[in-house]
Design a protein around this motif. Structure first.
Motif, mmCIF file in Angstrom:
data_model
loop_
_atom_site.group_PDB
_atom_site.id
_atom_site.type_symbol
_atom_site.label_atom_id
_atom_site.label_comp_id
_atom_site.label_asym_id
_atom_site.label_seq_id
_atom_site.Cartn_x
_atom_site.Cartn_y
_atom_site.Cartn_z
ATOM 1 N N TYR A 145 12.159 1.526 7.489
ATOM 2 C CA TYR A 145 13.085 2.332 6.715
ATOM 3 C C TYR A 145 12.378 2.924 5.490
ATOM 4 O O TYR A 145 12.603 4.090 5.142
ATOM 5 C CB TYR A 145 14.278 1.477 6.280
ATOM 6 C CG TYR A 145 15.427 2.313 5.814
ATOM 7 C CD1 TYR A 145 16.385 2.745 6.714
ATOM 8 C CD2 TYR A 145 15.523 2.684 4.488
ATOM 9 C CE1 TYR A 145 17.422 3.545 6.289
ATOM 10 C CE2 TYR A 145 16.555 3.484 4.056
ATOM 11 C CZ TYR A 145 17.501 3.914 4.956
ATOM 12 O OH TYR A 145 18.519 4.702 4.550
ATOM 13 N N GLY A 146 11.525 2.108 4.882
ATOM 14 C CA GLY A 146 10.753 2.572 3.723
ATOM 15 C C GLY A 146 9.847 3.734 4.087
ATOM 16 O O GLY A 146 9.708 4.692 3.312
ATOM 17 N N VAL A 147 9.236 3.665 5.275
ATOM 18 C CA VAL A 147 8.363 4.758 5.749
ATOM 19 C C VAL A 147 9.181 6.039 5.907
ATOM 20 O O VAL A 147 8.796 7.116 5.421
ATOM 21 C CB VAL A 147 7.682 4.368 7.093
ATOM 22 C CG1 VAL A 147 6.932 5.547 7.694
ATOM 23 C CG2 VAL A 147 6.751 3.183 6.897
ATOM 24 N N VAL A 148 10.348 5.910 6.542
ATOM 25 C CA VAL A 148 11.219 7.071 6.770
ATOM 26 C C VAL A 148 11.677 7.648 5.424
ATOM 27 O O VAL A 148 11.628 8.868 5.191
ATOM 28 C CB VAL A 148 12.427 6.673 7.665
ATOM 29 C CG1 VAL A 148 13.424 7.820 7.790
ATOM 30 C CG2 VAL A 148 11.939 6.259 9.047
ATOM 31 N N GLY B 186 14.499 6.498 -4.408
ATOM 32 C CA GLY B 186 15.107 5.187 -4.721
ATOM 33 C C GLY B 186 15.228 4.327 -3.473
ATOM 34 O O GLY B 186 14.911 3.122 -3.492
ATOM 35 N N LEU B 187 15.641 4.964 -2.364
ATOM 36 C CA LEU B 187 15.798 4.218 -1.098
ATOM 37 C C LEU B 187 14.449 3.714 -0.590
ATOM 38 O O LEU B 187 14.352 2.579 -0.093
ATOM 39 C CB LEU B 187 16.458 5.098 -0.027
ATOM 40 C CG LEU B 187 17.955 5.385 -0.216
ATOM 41 C CD1 LEU B 187 18.438 6.354 0.859
ATOM 42 C CD2 LEU B 187 18.773 4.114 -0.155
ATOM 43 N N ALA B 188 13.415 4.555 -0.723
ATOM 44 C CA ALA B 188 12.069 4.152 -0.276
ATOM 45 C C ALA B 188 11.584 2.939 -1.068
ATOM 46 O O ALA B 188 11.092 1.956 -0.491
ATOM 47 C CB ALA B 188 11.092 5.316 -0.446
ATOM 48 N N ASN B 189 11.793 2.991 -2.386
ATOM 49 C CA ASN B 189 11.386 1.869 -3.243
ATOM 50 C C ASN B 189 12.177 0.610 -2.915
ATOM 51 O O ASN B 189 11.608 -0.478 -2.777
ATOM 52 C CB ASN B 189 11.607 2.234 -4.714
ATOM 53 C CG ASN B 189 10.462 3.052 -5.259
ATOM 54 O OD1 ASN B 189 9.394 2.525 -5.522
ATOM 55 N ND2 ASN B 189 10.672 4.351 -5.384
ATOM 56 N N ALA C 207 0.832 -1.209 0.000
ATOM 57 C CA ALA C 207 0.000 0.000 0.000
ATOM 58 C C ALA C 207 0.866 1.259 0.000
ATOM 59 O O ALA C 207 0.603 2.213 -0.746
ATOM 60 C CB ALA C 207 -0.921 -0.008 1.218
ATOM 61 N N LEU C 208 1.908 1.229 0.791
ATOM 62 C CA LEU C 208 2.800 2.392 0.884
ATOM 63 C C LEU C 208 3.536 2.622 -0.429
ATOM 64 O O LEU C 208 3.660 3.762 -0.903
ATOM 65 C CB LEU C 208 3.796 2.178 2.033
ATOM 66 C CG LEU C 208 4.640 3.382 2.429
ATOM 67 C CD1 LEU C 208 3.774 4.511 2.975
ATOM 68 C CD2 LEU C 208 5.680 2.997 3.468
ATOM 69 N N LEU C 209 4.004 1.525 -1.023
ATOM 70 C CA LEU C 209 4.723 1.611 -2.293
ATOM 71 C C LEU C 209 3.794 2.167 -3.391
ATOM 72 O O LEU C 209 4.179 3.086 -4.135
ATOM 73 C CB LEU C 209 5.230 0.215 -2.679
ATOM 74 C CG LEU C 209 6.388 0.122 -3.662
ATOM 75 C CD1 LEU C 209 7.619 0.841 -3.123
ATOM 76 C CD2 LEU C 209 6.735 -1.338 -3.917
ATOM 77 N N GLY C 210 2.583 1.605 -3.424
ATOM 78 C CA GLY C 210 1.596 2.085 -4.413
ATOM 79 C C GLY C 210 1.209 3.517 -4.126
ATOM 80 O O GLY C 210 1.095 4.337 -5.054
ATOM 81 N N GLY C 211 1.034 3.827 -2.840
ATOM 82 C CA GLY C 211 0.618 5.164 -2.409
ATOM 83 C C GLY C 211 1.617 6.223 -2.800
ATOM 84 O O GLY C 211 1.246 7.278 -3.346
ATOM 85 N N LEU D 55 3.010 10.720 -6.197
ATOM 86 C CA LEU D 55 3.983 11.487 -6.971
ATOM 87 C C LEU D 55 3.646 11.590 -8.460
ATOM 88 O O LEU D 55 4.102 12.507 -9.132
ATOM 89 C CB LEU D 55 5.385 10.887 -6.814
ATOM 90 C CG LEU D 55 5.976 10.985 -5.407
ATOM 91 C CD1 LEU D 55 7.271 10.208 -5.299
ATOM 92 C CD2 LEU D 55 6.214 12.433 -5.014
ATOM 93 N N THR D 56 2.910 10.627 -8.951
ATOM 94 C CA THR D 56 2.641 10.642 -10.400
ATOM 95 C C THR D 56 1.236 11.108 -10.756
ATOM 96 O O THR D 56 1.048 11.839 -11.717
ATOM 97 C CB THR D 56 2.882 9.245 -11.025
ATOM 98 O OG1 THR D 56 2.099 8.311 -10.304
ATOM 99 C CG2 THR D 56 4.345 8.859 -11.005
ATOM 100 N N LEU D 57 0.248 10.674 -10.002
ATOM 101 C CA LEU D 57 -1.137 10.967 -10.376
ATOM 102 C C LEU D 57 -1.629 12.317 -9.859
ATOM 103 O O LEU D 57 -2.550 12.901 -10.408
ATOM 104 C CB LEU D 57 -2.076 9.854 -9.907
ATOM 105 C CG LEU D 57 -1.772 8.456 -10.453
ATOM 106 C CD1 LEU D 57 -2.726 7.436 -9.850
ATOM 107 C CD2 LEU D 57 -1.888 8.423 -11.979
ATOM 108 N N THR D 58 -1.044 12.788 -8.792
ATOM 109 C CA THR D 58 -1.489 14.087 -8.257
ATOM 110 C C THR D 58 -0.405 15.127 -8.507
ATOM 111 O O THR D 58 0.719 14.799 -8.861
ATOM 112 C CB THR D 58 -1.758 13.989 -6.742
ATOM 113 O OG1 THR D 58 -0.555 13.597 -6.111
ATOM 114 C CG2 THR D 58 -2.852 13.001 -6.430
ATOM 115 N N ASP D 59 -0.772 16.360 -8.302
ATOM 116 C CA ASP D 59 0.216 17.424 -8.464
ATOM 117 C C ASP D 59 0.279 18.224 -7.155
ATOM 118 O O ASP D 59 -0.254 19.314 -7.043
ATOM 119 C CB ASP D 59 -0.182 18.326 -9.637
ATOM 120 C CG ASP D 59 0.876 19.374 -9.919
ATOM 121 O OD1 ASP D 59 2.045 19.162 -9.487
ATOM 122 O OD2 ASP D 59 0.542 20.382 -10.562
ATOM 123 N N PRO D 60 0.884 17.618 -6.152
ATOM 124 C CA PRO D 60 0.830 18.263 -4.843
ATOM 125 C C PRO D 60 1.959 19.250 -4.571
ATOM 126 O O PRO D 60 2.157 19.679 -3.459
ATOM 127 C CB PRO D 60 0.944 17.065 -3.904
ATOM 128 C CG PRO D 60 1.792 16.099 -4.663
ATOM 129 C CD PRO D 60 1.647 16.388 -6.113
#
Lengths: 266, 166
Positions: free
Chosen positions: B150-153, B100-103, B72-76, B81-86
């Motif tokens: 680590y991915g969350v951070v 890259g580290l998060a992925n 969910a986090l990876l997809g989120g 980053l791609t579908l919205t323009d925040p």
């Protein structure tokens, strides 16, 4: 048809020599049998046990089937010592719940044991299913047991020499090894419940000893068990103030190894 | 004054990203080393009590929940980053490194989950045993959790550095 004279002479010579060999060997074989028989009878008297002629005959036949090195092992041991050692075995066998039955008496004895001053431990085989004793490996070398002697039922008695050994059992076509020094009581053999890996059971006296598998410390202390990948496993048992115990064995899929490490003080 | 503040902020951010990267490298290297030399044995515990079966169910439920959260986090983060323009752009080396580290860490968390799950199921099926204290179980659990955290951070850092870059 002409038969060459030399062929005829050879045929006559071969027939005569065969008879000659048979005439020379037969009394010797007969002497061996009677000598072993006399020794067993004398040992039974010394052990104060009764041995019937059928058992005596089966016992003597077993010597032949186990290819007893009569002139080597047997004759190298003085008669009185042979008898004493045989008597020890018969006495231990007689003290079991089965007593001196033909099947078990012949099954548990190896004539090669006569070459060593050994005691015998009557033990009850603690296992879940019927087991066959296939082989005993000790400092004396391996002893193979005939698989014709039938199965040992769970809780059934078995007499083993009191020496450090690895006994190989067959339970449901799975091999189960037991390493240790048998002592009067129970001998636990656990067949592996896995068909892919192998299982190792480590029991130590005293317990709470550290175990190392192929040099890596195992997180649990004795008495412990572990399921592992098949391969060669070296087991080291350590405890402060005691001598280190180690042994190595190759285990295939579905095989188990029960270790009873008696740690001696330094 | 504002420029000095921005530069100082940028320096701290760069240091933080370098620390983040170094931590990941050390963690990944240690996990790889542990994996190669890992003790794969298990104490034989027969699964014949209701308590042991319940413990295993709970253990696998926790592993699976963490795995689902990682997906969910990876997809989120990709959707964010791609579908919205925040106003968050993954531009420049700090944001790209963090992304890259998060992925990588979330992917490693999922790999730990998949490997551990298969290994434990096969151990239970073929060996009829499960040992919650086994070194391999601890390794799988720790790796999955650590990489997930680590991915969350790293995801948070991606957003932070991405906002700064935009």
């Amino acid at each position: 048809m002409k038969i060459p004279l030399s062929s005829l002479l050879m045929l006559v010579f071969a027939t005569c020599s065969d008879n000659l060999v048979a005439q020379t060997l037969l009394p010797e074989i007969s002497n061996e049998r009677s000598m072993i028989g006399e020794d067993v009878k004398q040992a039974a008297i010394e052990a104060k046990v009764k041995i019937d002629p059928a058992l005596l005959n089966a016992f003597v036949n077993a010597a032949k089937s186990q290819t007893l090195d009569f002139n080597g092992v047997y004759k190298s041991v003085p008669r009185d010592i042979r008898i004493t050692r045989l008597a020890r075995y018969l006495s231990a066998r007689d003290s079991t719940t089965e007593g001196l039955t033909q099947l078990s008496t012949v099954r548990d004895f190896q004539w090669g044991y006569l070459a060593r001053d050994l005691g015998y431990a009557p033990v009850r085989l603690e296992t879940v299913k019927e087991a066959k004793l296939l082989r005993i490996e000790s400092a004396d070398g391996p002893y193979e047991f005939s698989s014709d002697y039938g199965n040992i039922r769970p809780g059934g008695p078995i007499v083993l020499p009191e020496m450090y050994m690895t006994a190989t059992f067959s339970i449901d076509d799975k091999k189960a090894y037991w390493t240790g020094r048998p002592k009067v009581g129970t001998l636990q053999v656990v067949p592996a419940s896995t068909s892919r890996g192998c299982e190792i059971f480590v029991i130590s006296n005293p317990s709470e000893a550290t175990v190392l598998f192929n040099g890596k410390e195992w997180y649990a202390r004795t008495n412990t068990s572990s399921v592992r990948d098949p391969g060669t496993w070296e087991v080291i048992v350590r405890r402060n103030g005691y001598k280190e115990w180690r042994s190595q064995r190759s285990l295939g899929p579905g095989e188990s190894w029960t270790i009873e490490a008696m740690l001696s003080k330094q | 004054m504002l420029q000095t503040k921005t530069r100082r902020r940028s320096v701290w951010m760069n240091i933080a990203v370098v620390i983040l990267f170094t931590t990941f490298a050390i963690m990944a290297w240690r996990v790889a080393q542990d994996f190669l030399t890992l003790e794969r044995g298990m104490v034989i515990n027969r699964l014949d009590t209701e308590a042991s079966r319940l413990a295993i169910t709970m253990f696998f439920a926790k592993m699976t929940t963490l795995g689902q959260l990682a997906v969910a986090l990876l997809g989120g983060i990709w959707a964010f980053l791609t579908l919205t323009d925040p106003g968050v752009k993954v531009r420049g080396w700090p944001a790209l490194t963090c992304f890259g580290l998060a992925n990588a860490s979330l992917a490693l968390s999922l790999i730990a989950y998949a490997y551990g799950y298969d290994f434990l199921v096969s151990r239970m099926f073929y060996h009829r045993t499960f040992d919650i204290d086994a070194p391999l179980v601890a390794f799988v659990q720790t790796s999955q959790q650590n990489f997930f955290l680590y991915g969350v951070v790293a995801s948070a850092f991606t957003i932070f550095t991405g906002r700064y870059a935009s």
